[in-house]
Design a protein around this motif. Structure first.
Motif, PDB file in Angstrom:
ATOM      1  N   UNK A  55      -0.256   6.426  29.510  1.00  0.00           N
ATOM      2  CA  UNK A  55       0.154   7.819  29.348  1.00  0.00           C
ATOM      3  C   UNK A  55       1.161   8.142  30.451  1.00  0.00           C
ATOM      4  N   UNK A  56       2.388   8.453  30.069  1.00  0.00           N
ATOM      5  CA  UNK A  56       3.444   8.719  31.058  1.00  0.00           C
ATOM      6  C   UNK A  56       3.081   9.864  32.003  1.00  0.00           C
TER       7      UNK A  56
ATOM      8  N   UNK B  57      10.926   8.035  34.165  1.00  0.00           N
ATOM      9  CA  UNK B  57      10.488   8.942  35.225  1.00  0.00           C
ATOM     10  C   UNK B  57      10.608  10.403  34.800  1.00  0.00           C
ATOM     11  N   UNK B  58      11.679  10.727  34.128  1.00  0.00           N
ATOM     12  CA  UNK B  58      11.831  12.097  33.635  1.00  0.00           C
ATOM     13  C   UNK B  58      10.748  12.426  32.614  1.00  0.00           C
ATOM     14  N   UNK B  59      10.483  11.508  31.696  1.00  0.00           N
ATOM     15  CA  UNK B  59       9.417  11.727  30.703  1.00  0.00           C
ATOM     16  C   UNK B  59       8.067  11.911  31.387  1.00  0.00           C
ATOM     17  N   UNK B  60       7.820  11.110  32.420  1.00  0.00           N
ATOM     18  CA  UNK B  60       6.553  11.219  33.145  1.00  0.00           C
ATOM     19  C   UNK B  60       6.432  12.577  33.840  1.00  0.00           C
ATOM     20  N   UNK B  61       7.476  12.988  34.514  1.00  0.00           N
ATOM     21  CA  UNK B  61       7.461  14.294  35.198  1.00  0.00           C
ATOM     22  C   UNK B  61       7.252  15.409  34.187  1.00  0.00           C
TER      23      UNK B  61
ATOM     24  N   UNK C 134       2.418  24.032  32.636  1.00  0.00           N
ATOM     25  CA  UNK C 134       3.728  24.587  33.010  1.00  0.00           C
ATOM     26  C   UNK C 134       4.832  23.822  32.309  1.00  0.00           C
ATOM     27  N   UNK C 135       5.887  24.514  31.999  1.00  0.00           N
ATOM     28  CA  UNK C 135       7.070  23.843  31.461  1.00  0.00           C
ATOM     29  C   UNK C 135       7.776  23.133  32.607  1.00  0.00           C
ATOM     30  N   UNK C 136       8.333  21.974  32.330  1.00  0.00           N
ATOM     31  CA  UNK C 136       9.083  21.244  33.348  1.00  0.00           C
ATOM     32  C   UNK C 136      10.336  22.027  33.724  1.00  0.00           C
ATOM     33  N   UNK C 137      10.673  22.048  35.012  1.00  0.00           N
ATOM     34  CA  UNK C 137      11.904  22.726  35.431  1.00  0.00           C
ATOM     35  C   UNK C 137      13.127  22.078  34.783  1.00  0.00           C
TER      36      UNK C 137
END
Length: 185
Positions: free
Chosen positions: A21-22, A96-100, A109-112
């Protein structure tokens, strides 16, 4: 360890995960590149609050014992948010972006809307001869560029991604923004 402060050319970011799971981030590392090419690194363990898979533990050596007492993702990312919101973030591939984004989703929360770039894209432009000949993964680039880092450690991998960008700039004579080209993501 204190989060680097100031203005940087860009910040490279890498994560390690507890399982497939990312969103199961168990380590975050950043490498902040100064105007003179110097790099300031920062790394933290994260308690993903999920079960670790044996495969991932073998890959990076981080298991439940190592993250005991570590902050959860929300607490670990909080001190990084001001820094990351001001800089282009370089990742090595899109994982990394998908994981964050996934980890932010778990917190509710929505990702920034941070700006992201990819050092794989930069490497492909700087070393097209590696396409079909070893590729542009960090393992191959480590050998070809004589990078010295411990693969599958978020702090080390973030630093390696930053060094890939700096090597590409020297090789091509172009800045990272030009190497990313239009549609950075």
């Amino acid at each position: 360890m204190r989060v680097p402060e100031g203005a940087f050319r860009f910040v490279a970011l890498d994560v390690e995960t507890a399982c497939s799971d990312a969103a199961s981030i168990c380590q975050i590392g950043i490498a902040c590149v100064r105007a003179d090419g110097g790099i300031e690194s920062w790394v933290t363990l994260v308690d993903p609050q999920v079960r670790f898979s044996a495969f991932n533990v073998r890959l990076h050596g981080i298991g439940p014992e190592q993250v005991l007492g570590a902050p959860d993702f929300a607490r670990a990312i909080a001190p990084l948010e001001p820094l990351l919101s001001r800089h282009l973030i370089i990742q090595h591939s899109s994982f990394d972006r998908r994981a964050i984004e996934g980890a932010y989703g778990v917190t509710g929360r929505a990702a920034p809307g941070w700006r992201w770039g990819d050092s794989v894209r930069i490497a492909r432009r700087a070393w097209p001869e590696f396409i079909g000949n070893g590729g542009h993964g960090l393992g191959h680039l480590k050998e070809q560029l004589d990078l010295r880092f411990e693969h599958h450690d978020a702090g080390e991998d973030a630093r390696a991604a930053a060094e890939v960008v700096l090597h590409a700039e020297r090789r091509t004579g172009l800045g990272f923004e030009a190497l990313l080209g239009p549609g950075r993501r």
